[in-house]
Motif scaffolding. Structure first.
Motif, PDB file in Angstrom:
ATOM      1  N   ARG A  29       0.853  -1.182   0.000  1.00  0.00           N
ATOM      2  CA  ARG A  29       0.000   0.000   0.000  1.00  0.00           C
ATOM      3  C   ARG A  29       0.889   1.231   0.000  1.00  0.00           C
ATOM      4  NH1 ARG A  29      -4.165   1.636   4.880  1.00  0.00           N
ATOM      5  NH2 ARG A  29      -4.895   3.590   3.977  1.00  0.00           N
ATOM      6  N   GLU A  31       1.726   4.638   0.907  1.00  0.00           N
ATOM      7  CA  GLU A  31       1.294   5.591   1.923  1.00  0.00           C
ATOM      8  C   GLU A  31       1.562   7.020   1.462  1.00  0.00           C
ATOM      9  OE1 GLU A  31      -0.234   4.875   4.636  1.00  0.00           O
ATOM     10  OE2 GLU A  31      -0.017   2.698   4.667  1.00  0.00           O
ATOM     11  N   LYS A  32       0.645   7.912   1.759  1.00  0.00           N
ATOM     12  CA  LYS A  32       0.825   9.327   1.446  1.00  0.00           C
ATOM     13  C   LYS A  32       1.905   9.895   2.361  1.00  0.00           C
ATOM     14  CE  LYS A  32      -1.656  13.713   1.180  1.00  0.00           C
ATOM     15  NZ  LYS A  32      -2.938  14.406   1.434  1.00  0.00           N
ATOM     16  N   PRO A  33       2.861  10.665   1.785  1.00  0.00           N
ATOM     17  CA  PRO A  33       3.907  11.248   2.629  1.00  0.00           C
ATOM     18  C   PRO A  33       3.313  12.106   3.740  1.00  0.00           C
ATOM     19  CG  PRO A  33       4.393  11.558   0.297  1.00  0.00           C
ATOM     20  CD  PRO A  33       2.989  11.030   0.380  1.00  0.00           C
ATOM     21  N   VAL A  34       3.972  12.100   4.858  1.00  0.00           N
ATOM     22  CA  VAL A  34       3.492  12.868   6.004  1.00  0.00           C
ATOM     23  C   VAL A  34       4.499  13.969   6.315  1.00  0.00           C
ATOM     24  CG1 VAL A  34       2.868  12.798   8.441  1.00  0.00           C
ATOM     25  CG2 VAL A  34       2.306  10.863   6.949  1.00  0.00           C
ATOM     26  N   TYR A  76       9.858  16.399   2.903  1.00  0.00           N
ATOM     27  CA  TYR A  76       8.497  16.563   2.372  1.00  0.00           C
ATOM     28  C   TYR A  76       7.814  17.787   2.978  1.00  0.00           C
ATOM     29  CZ  TYR A  76       3.557  15.706   1.409  1.00  0.00           C
ATOM     30  OH  TYR A  76       2.252  15.843   1.010  1.00  0.00           O
ATOM     31  N   SER A  78       4.096  19.585   2.448  1.00  0.00           N
ATOM     32  CA  SER A  78       2.793  19.331   1.828  1.00  0.00           C
ATOM     33  C   SER A  78       2.317  20.509   0.979  1.00  0.00           C
ATOM     34  CB  SER A  78       1.752  19.032   2.901  1.00  0.00           C
ATOM     35  OG  SER A  78       1.456  20.208   3.638  1.00  0.00           O
TER      36      SER A  78
END
Length: 267
Positions: A29, A31-34, A76, A78
């Motif tokens: 899966r 995962e969206k970066p945090v 990262y 957002s």
């Protein structure tokens, strides 16, 4: 019946053993970066400081270098955060006092928004500056367009429309077009390279084509380079990157190789 059952069990056992004998990789899966709490809190604190000290060049400069540093390290950030930065800095941009150091602050703001955010607010701000009356902001806004920030097909077509209306020239917009949409811009650049009569424009379009880092694209430059003469600081050979020319020579044959070697001697 028993034979059929036994055969079925054997087939199942063989299948299971084959699965075990191979490296079975289960679907993962994505995962969206945090975004780290450190980044979120730093941005909040820094924007608060910038708003309170908008005429202090170090406040905005520090934010610019921090974002640039994060990008280089692969940290990262957002899209929500870059949009928050854009909204805050647009307000600051239009409220900075007209002091000598204010120009540096505004340039930092243009670059932060243009290079690192692709929200509707960022696009609107940069495109507004490009169509504005102040040449210095127009130039900075064009330079700030980036594949990591303000870009996209919509930006590309806006720039094309501005050229058509005479708001900006195609020469000063080449790099911005490439960054806005590399695929669509390539056709424009090749057309300019094939038709321009101006050595300055030929050099600029050549350098922009070389930014694609594809030796196959410099054919048109090699074909036309002999049509131009030096004008001031603009030497026709400057249109071709020497490293890209070396790569071209490795696979060139016949007349193409001869022309490439001749240009290499002139470099």
């Amino acid at each position: 019946m028993k034979k059929t059952l036994i055969l079925t069990v054997i087939v199942l056992l063989i299948g299971m053993s084959e699965c075990k004998s191979h490296d079975f990789v289960a679907p993962t899966r994505i995962e969206k970066p945090v975004e780290s709490k450190m980044v979120t809190e730093y941005v909040k604190d820094q924007l608060r400081y910038v708003e309170e000290n908008k005429n202090d060049i170090q406040s905005i400069e520090k934010l610019y270098h921090s974002i640039n540093h994060w990008w280089n390290l692969g940290v990262y950030v957002s899209s929500e955060t870059t949009r928050t930065i854009t909204r805050a800095l647009i307000k600051v941009f239009y409220n900075i006092e007209n002091l000598p150091k204010s120009e540096a602050n505004k340039n930092y703001i243009i670059n932060i928004i243009g290079r690192y955010d692709n929200s509707l607010e960022a696009k609107g701000f940069i495109l507004k500056l490009i169509t504005g009356r102040k040449e210095k902001y127009k130039e900075e806004a064009l330079r700030s367009i980036s594949q990591h920030g303000v870009h996209g097909e919509d930006v590309y077509y806006k720039l094309k429309d501005f050229i058509k209306k005479g708001i900006i020239t195609r020469t000063e917009t080449m790099t911005a077009l490439r960054r806005a949409n590399p695929e669509k811009a390539l056709k424009d650049l090749q057309e300019i390279a094939a038709t321009t009569k101006d050595v300055k424009e030929f050099v600029w379009v050549g350098q922009t084509i070389c930014d694609y880092h594809n030796p196959e694209l410099i054919d048109i430059l090699l074909m036309r380079i002999g049509e131009f003469k030096r004008s001031g600081d603009f030497e026709p050979t400057l249109a071709i990157d020497h490293k890209l020319l070396d790569k071209y020579i490795q696979n060139a044959k016949g007349n193409k190789l001869k022309m490439a070697l001749l240009v290499k001697e002139m470099h």
